[in-house]
Scaffold this motif. Structure first.
Motif, mmCIF file in Angstrom:
data_model
loop_
_atom_site.group_PDB
_atom_site.id
_atom_site.type_symbol
_atom_site.label_atom_id
_atom_site.label_comp_id
_atom_site.label_asym_id
_atom_site.label_seq_id
_atom_site.Cartn_x
_atom_site.Cartn_y
_atom_site.Cartn_z
ATOM 1 N N HIS A 152 22.216 10.760 50.286
ATOM 2 C CA HIS A 152 21.190 9.601 50.367
ATOM 3 C C HIS A 152 21.958 8.457 50.842
ATOM 4 O O HIS A 152 23.096 7.697 50.179
ATOM 5 C CB HIS A 152 20.402 9.606 49.077
ATOM 6 N N THR A 168 17.262 6.335 52.391
ATOM 7 C CA THR A 168 16.555 5.823 51.108
ATOM 8 C C THR A 168 16.627 4.358 50.920
ATOM 9 O O THR A 168 17.434 3.663 51.755
ATOM 10 C CB THR A 168 17.426 6.359 49.829
ATOM 11 N N GLU A 170 16.220 2.686 48.061
ATOM 12 C CA GLU A 170 16.810 2.183 47.000
ATOM 13 C C GLU A 170 18.418 2.314 46.950
ATOM 14 O O GLU A 170 18.973 3.225 46.924
ATOM 15 C CB GLU A 170 16.345 3.183 45.739
ATOM 16 N N ARG A 171 19.010 1.134 47.062
ATOM 17 C CA ARG A 171 20.322 0.814 47.259
ATOM 18 C C ARG A 171 21.187 1.420 45.858
ATOM 19 O O ARG A 171 22.189 2.058 46.015
ATOM 20 C CB ARG A 171 20.634 -0.483 47.403
ATOM 21 N N ALA A 172 20.581 1.111 44.792
ATOM 22 C CA ALA A 172 21.265 1.749 43.398
ATOM 23 C C ALA A 172 21.430 3.082 43.196
ATOM 24 O O ALA A 172 22.330 3.554 42.803
ATOM 25 C CB ALA A 172 20.436 0.996 42.349
ATOM 26 N N ASN A 173 20.391 3.845 44.002
ATOM 27 C CA ASN A 173 20.470 5.300 43.933
ATOM 28 C C ASN A 173 21.297 5.971 45.146
ATOM 29 O O ASN A 173 21.156 7.275 45.283
ATOM 30 C CB ASN A 173 19.167 5.879 43.881
ATOM 31 N N ASP A 175 24.071 7.413 47.660
ATOM 32 C CA ASP A 175 25.454 7.919 47.931
ATOM 33 C C ASP A 175 26.449 7.013 48.562
ATOM 34 O O ASP A 175 27.501 6.796 48.363
ATOM 35 C CB ASP A 175 25.468 9.409 48.308
ATOM 36 N N THR A 186 26.920 1.637 43.336
ATOM 37 C CA THR A 186 26.908 2.498 42.121
ATOM 38 C C THR A 186 28.291 3.242 41.891
ATOM 39 O O THR A 186 28.962 3.629 43.004
ATOM 40 C CB THR A 186 26.095 3.505 42.256
ATOM 41 N N SER A 189 29.748 5.865 44.647
ATOM 42 C CA SER A 189 29.151 5.835 46.053
ATOM 43 C C SER A 189 30.125 5.001 46.900
ATOM 44 O O SER A 189 31.012 4.266 46.582
ATOM 45 C CB SER A 189 28.043 4.907 45.769
#
Length: 326
Positions: A152, A168, A170-173, A175, A186, A189
């Motif tokens: 992602h 994606t 969503e930066r926090a989620n 890869d 994260t 990542s």
């Protein structure tokens, strides 16, 4: 350059056949000292001999996957070409396939992403001018890609994504995060910096590399931009051999592009200085140089003045930005 090492008469025959299909190549009878002399970044080394001989010879020379040369081994019978070292960044995988095609033999490539038919993240980043900020996370992210066959990607930069890379919001989620600003990702990542900044520089004669580096760092810091996002440095042609500027570019492995005073004077919407014109023949240097090098009509950071240096920054992109950051 490609160097082909051989031991036997049969190996020499294979080396000659291979050399006929390659450019910029040298054939050498195997010698450990010759291998050491050619152990340089960007070199391509082909060994026609047992893999064990090669491994024992090169083991003390190994430093880093980013700088070790490509190493390919061909067996004496001329049946297989094996990518032994620096398969991705060094180019051994592509060299193996090239060698195999020339000699009509079987290529052997063992890197997991190639075997799985998936993109290598480090190669993809290099080919798209993306700097890996935290390379230590690369093995775990590549394992995730191989296990799940997808990654992602959160990106603030327009870059083509292969099918296995899913966008994606969503930066926090993510890869993989592709961003000019910010340093938080994260754990586990990858953070990639797009190399899209052109930095225009004007400087007085005799300005040191350290002073230029400090000025560039300060200018970029105003907008929270990292030094590794620089694509090139630009200035007027009469400064093209300024020692401090040349040293700065060499130190950071950055190309230096120059423009004539006439070309700089043709760039609209930049400040004019009579003092600069009397010294250089151009009414401005930093701002128009940055814009020309970035192939844009807009500045990301307008001219910043330092005691002996002026710095301006432009961003290479296809769409007009909202305006200057600084």
């Amino acid at each position: 350059m490609t160097t082909i090492f051989f031991i036997t008469k049969n190996g020499q025959g294979l080396a000659s056949r291979l050399a006929d299909g390659l450019a910029d190549v040298e054939l050498l009878r195997f010698d450990a000292n010759a291998v050491r002399r050619r152990w340089l970044p960007g070199e391509r080394l082909v060994f026609i001999m047992a893999a064990g001989i090669v491994i024992r010879t090169i083991a003390p020379l190994l430093v880093d996957k980013k700088t070790d040369p490509a190493v390919v081994v061909i067996d004496e019978a001329g049946q297989h070409a094996i990518s032994l070292l620096s398969g991705h960044l060094g180019g051994a995988n592509s060299l193996t396939r090239e060698v195999a095609e020339i000699l009509s033999i079987t290529p052997v490539v063992t890197t997991a992403s190639d075997v799985a038919g998936l993109p290598a993240l480090d190669l993809w980043a290099r080919d798209n001018n993306l700097f890996i900020e935290n390379p230590g996370a690369l093995p775990s992210v590549m394992k995730r890609l191989i296990d799940s066959r997808t990654l992602h990607i959160f990106t603030e930069h327009d870059v083509p994504l292969p099918p296995a890379f899913l966008r994606t919001d969503e930066r926090a989620n993510a890869d993989v995060v592709i961003s000019l600003t910010g340093s938080s990702v994260t754990p586990g990542s990858i953070l990639l910096r797009p190399r899209i900044l052109s930095v225009g520089i004007g400087c007085n004669s005799g300005t040191s590399r350290q002073e230029i580096e400090a000025a560039v760092g300060s200018a970029l810091g105003l907008a929270g931009l990292p030094l590794v996002a620089i694509l090139n440095i630009a200035t007027i042609d009469i400064k093209g051999k300024e020692p401090g500027l040349v040293d700065f570019c060499a130190h950071h492995d950055l190309p230096l592009v120059t423009y004539s005073a006439d070309r700089l004077n043709q760039v609209p919407n930049v400040g004019h200085s009579d003092a600069v014109f009397r010294a250089t023949g151009a009414y401005a240097v930093a701002e128009p140089s940055a814009m020309l090098a970035a192939e844009t009509e807009w500045l990301l950071i307008e001219k910043q003045k330092f005691p002996n240096v002026t710095v301006a920054v432009a961003r290479r992109e296809t769409q007009k930005p909202a305006g200057s950051l600084i």
